[in-house]
Design a protein around this motif. Structure first.
Motif, PDB file in Angstrom:
ATOM      1  N   UNK A 160       1.260  -1.217  -0.004  1.00 10.49           N
ATOM      2  CA  UNK A 160      -0.195  -0.052   0.014  1.00 10.49           C
ATOM      3  C   UNK A 160       0.778   1.177  -0.195  1.00 10.49           C
ATOM      4  N   UNK A 161       2.247   1.322  -0.302  1.00 11.83           N
ATOM      5  CA  UNK A 161       2.928   2.328  -0.765  1.00 11.83           C
ATOM      6  C   UNK A 161       3.932   1.777  -1.275  1.00 11.83           C
ATOM      7  N   UNK A 162       4.013   2.785  -2.319  1.00 12.58           N
ATOM      8  CA  UNK A 162       4.678   2.959  -3.905  1.00 12.58           C
ATOM      9  C   UNK A 162       5.540   3.631  -4.475  1.00 12.58           C
ATOM     10  N   UNK A 163       6.759   4.148  -4.117  1.00 10.52           N
ATOM     11  CA  UNK A 163       7.212   4.897  -5.275  1.00 10.52           C
ATOM     12  C   UNK A 163       7.178   5.162  -6.869  1.00 10.52           C
ATOM     13  N   UNK A 164       7.300   5.700  -6.846  1.00  8.88           N
ATOM     14  CA  UNK A 164       6.844   6.315  -8.919  1.00  8.88           C
ATOM     15  C   UNK A 164       8.480   5.619  -8.790  1.00  8.88           C
ATOM     16  N   UNK A 165       8.035   4.872 -10.446  1.00 13.46           N
ATOM     17  CA  UNK A 165       9.636   4.954 -10.808  1.00 13.46           C
ATOM     18  C   UNK A 165      10.788   5.644 -11.264  1.00 13.46           C
ATOM     19  N   UNK A 166      10.611   7.225 -11.669  1.00 12.68           N
ATOM     20  CA  UNK A 166      10.960   7.457 -11.758  1.00 12.68           C
ATOM     21  C   UNK A 166      11.141   9.306 -11.345  1.00 12.68           C
ATOM     22  N   UNK A 167      10.614   9.068  -9.926  1.00 14.86           N
ATOM     23  CA  UNK A 167      10.550  10.574  -9.484  1.00 14.86           C
ATOM     24  C   UNK A 167       9.954  10.125  -8.039  1.00 14.86           C
ATOM     25  N   UNK A 168      10.332  11.936  -7.996  1.00 18.84           N
ATOM     26  CA  UNK A 168      10.327  11.581  -5.602  1.00 18.84           C
ATOM     27  C   UNK A 168       8.173  11.433  -5.740  1.00 18.84           C
ATOM     28  N   UNK A 169       7.627  10.818  -5.614  1.00 19.97           N
ATOM     29  CA  UNK A 169       6.463  10.162  -5.383  1.00 19.97           C
ATOM     30  C   UNK A 169       6.414   9.667  -5.128  1.00 19.97           C
ATOM     31  N   UNK A 170       5.565   9.494  -3.720  1.00 30.82           N
ATOM     32  CA  UNK A 170       5.673   8.412  -3.122  1.00 30.82           C
ATOM     33  C   UNK A 170       3.573   8.057  -3.136  1.00 30.82           C
ATOM     34  N   UNK A 171       2.898   7.002  -3.699  1.00 28.61           N
ATOM     35  CA  UNK A 171       1.495   6.351  -3.454  1.00 28.61           C
ATOM     36  C   UNK A 171       1.888   5.738  -2.742  1.00 28.61           C
ATOM     37  N   UNK A 172      -0.082   6.249  -2.188  1.00 24.26           N
ATOM     38  CA  UNK A 172      -0.512   4.880  -1.229  1.00 24.26           C
ATOM     39  C   UNK A 172      -1.723   5.006  -0.915  1.00 24.26           C
ATOM     40  N   UNK A 173      -2.357   4.403  -0.179  1.00 24.84           N
ATOM     41  CA  UNK A 173      -3.204   3.795   0.526  1.00 24.84           C
ATOM     42  C   UNK A 173      -3.692   4.753   1.966  1.00 24.84           C
ATOM     43  N   UNK A 174      -4.512   5.751   1.854  1.00 21.25           N
ATOM     44  CA  UNK A 174      -4.608   6.826   3.711  1.00 21.25           C
ATOM     45  C   UNK A 174      -5.884   5.632   3.407  1.00 21.25           C
ATOM     46  N   UNK A 175      -5.533   5.629   5.182  1.00 24.96           N
ATOM     47  CA  UNK A 175      -7.162   5.095   5.831  1.00 24.96           C
ATOM     48  C   UNK A 175      -6.772   4.584   6.634  1.00 24.96           C
ATOM     49  N   UNK A 176      -7.790   4.760   8.315  1.00 20.19           N
ATOM     50  CA  UNK A 176      -7.743   3.587   9.458  1.00 20.19           C
ATOM     51  C   UNK A 176      -9.122   2.801   9.596  1.00 20.19           C
ATOM     52  N   UNK A 177      -8.405   1.746  10.225  1.00 22.43           N
ATOM     53  CA  UNK A 177     -10.483   0.853  10.555  1.00 22.43           C
ATOM     54  C   UNK A 177      -9.460  -0.135   9.295  1.00 22.43           C
ATOM     55  N   UNK A 178      -9.526  -1.353   9.894  1.00 23.48           N
ATOM     56  CA  UNK A 178      -9.270  -2.746   9.614  1.00 23.48           C
ATOM     57  C   UNK A 178     -10.273  -3.200   8.005  1.00 23.48           C
ATOM     58  N   UNK A 179     -11.456  -1.967   8.396  1.00 23.01           N
ATOM     59  CA  UNK A 179     -12.080  -3.021   6.874  1.00 23.01           C
ATOM     60  C   UNK A 179     -11.576  -2.678   5.745  1.00 23.01           C
ATOM     61  N   UNK A 180     -11.476  -2.743   4.223  1.00 22.26           N
ATOM     62  CA  UNK A 180     -10.668  -2.516   3.120  1.00 22.26           C
ATOM     63  C   UNK A 180     -12.063  -1.506   2.406  1.00 22.26           C
ATOM     64  N   UNK A 181     -12.948  -2.127   2.706  1.00 22.43           N
ATOM     65  CA  UNK A 181     -14.472  -1.288   1.723  1.00 22.43           C
ATOM     66  C   UNK A 181     -14.765  -0.346   2.759  1.00 22.43           C
TER      67      UNK A 181
END
Length: 414
Positions: free
Chosen positions: A249-270
């Motif tokens: 759920x957190x991954x750097x862009x392949x060519x620049x300093x950009x971090x994509x991630x999935x934000x949010x609390x609570x264990x339920x994925x939906x």
């Protein structure tokens, strides 16, 4: 439990080597996957079963694509390595965890309790295991393969929890404490931050930034963790956002300093899960998830486009049929143009997108929760077709499945 290994004919062994290594780079496709609890190998139109009657999970490719590490067992996890060139299986350790290949050499690191270990693997042999360091909570190889960044595990004292510390450990430390250097100490326990350990570590493309998740105690960690970013000179630390403890759920862009991630609390994925992208050293990261939806998994295509697995947001239901299933969406993070690119049939969803940079193909798992098939397409979703049928789906935790436990792609450019 004695492992029964399938010994293929000489013809098949030669065929694997030819298909796996003789083709020009950029054309071959190689996957390791789990079907009926056994390890399988896939390349182009060839599928090969590599184990028989085993409980296999978490296949991982070596950096050169010549070896696959995997785990056998449910309670006790044996670490094994399969050589594609020699068609041999090697047992590395009877009960280890968190095995990781070096980014530069055919060295496999793994943990036994708090002990970090490494071993060198060759076509026909595995060298004796060497102990590297004690007191390791989590770790990752340094980008150049020279050693590790490791985290300690916090200790509970009468005065409270100790702070988690990060250390630089050379691969040849051999338990010599004088070779190990302190790198950074995470903030102490406070109302705004609490950690007793970390996830693995991920470096930005230029290796100037390190991202990781700071984990509190187990029950707390199931609902909320802190995504952190640290500069590689250890001078700048940032508590970025709240997230769950999934390393995908957190991954750097392949060519620049950009971090994509999935934000949010609570264990339920939906519920309450949003795709965000943080550009460094910019300030607040924007959210790309429309209101009424949640994002489940994602992959970078390039520095401009992300593919995300997205479903409608929903309250939890004990009836699986009433839980929404995702489709894949193409997201332009520069202008926020978004469009749906897959249309799974009713009662099925599209999960775990993964973009193969070497092959320029988008892959994902289409599953109804009981069965799963691997699909692939062009990056825009066109020319979609089934690539691998009937893989394991693993167990779900509040609608979140770790697909890396059942399928792994060899992609040296990822």
């Amino acid at each position: 439990m004695k492992v029964i290994i399938i010994f293929f004919s000489i013809f098949i062994s030669i065929l694997i080597c030819k298909v796996g290594f003789a083709e020009p780079e950029g054309q071959k496709l190689q996957a390791a996957f789990i079907r009926s609890d056994d390890l399988w190998f896939k390349t182009d139109d060839l599928e090969m079963q590599l184990t028989k009657n085993q409980k296999v999970s978490a296949p991982k490719w070596s950096s050169d694509g010549k070896f696959i590490a995997y785990s056998i067992g449910e309670q006790q996890h044996e670490i094994w390595v399969y050589s594609l060139e020699s068609n041999k299986h090697f047992r590395i350790y009877p009960d280890g965890e968190n095995y990781q290949w070096s980014p530069e050499k055919n060295q496999l690191a793994f943990k036994v309790g708090g002990v970090l270990n490494i071993t060198k693997v060759s076509r026909d042999n595995v060298e004796a295991i060497k102990n590297v360091s004690l007191g390791v909570g989590n770790y990752s190889w340094l980008p150049d393969g020279s050693g590790f960044l490791v985290s300690s595990t916090s200790q509970l004292l009468p005065t409270g929890w100790t702070s988690v510390k990060l250390f630089l450990v050379p691969a040849d430390a051999n338990m010599n404490r004088n070779k190990i250097k302190h790198f950074y100490t995470l903030p102490p326990e406070s109302p705004s931050f609490f950690a007793i350990g970390t996830s693995i570590f991920k470096w930005s493309n230029d290796t100037k930034w390190i991202s990781f998740i700071a984990n509190p105690t187990a029950s707390w960690s199931a609902d909320s963790n802190t995504l952190c970013v640290l500069s590689s000179d250890a001078k700048r630390f940032q508590k970025l956002d709240k997230t769950l403890h999934y390393q995908e759920w957190f991954q750097w862009a392949p060519g620049k300093d950009s971090l994509a991630y999935i934000e949010g609390e609570g264990r339920i994925a939906i519920q309450n899960k949003h795709l965000k992208v943080k550009d460094f050293p910019a300030l607040k990261p924007p959210s790309f998830t429309p209101k009424g939806f949640v994002d489940r998994d994602f992959t970078w295509v390039n520095d401009r486009f992300i593919i995300v697995s997205r479903s409608k947001e929903s309250e939890w239901s004990n009836d699986p049929v009433k839980r929404p299933l995702p489709a894949l969406y193409h997201v332009n993070i520069q202008n926020n143009e978004q469009r749906q690119i897959t249309n799974p049939p009713k009662k099925s969803g599209d999960f775990g997108p993964y973009f193969l940079k070497q092959n320029k193909k988008l892959t994902w798992i289409r599953s109804d929760g009981e069965h799963g098939d691997v699909w692939n397409s062009n990056p825009d979703g066109s020319d979609a077709k089934v690539l691998i049928k009937n893989i394991n789906t693993g167990s779900a935790y509040y609608e979140r499945r770790s697909w890396s436990l059942v399928v792994a792609w060899y992609d040296p450019h990822h």
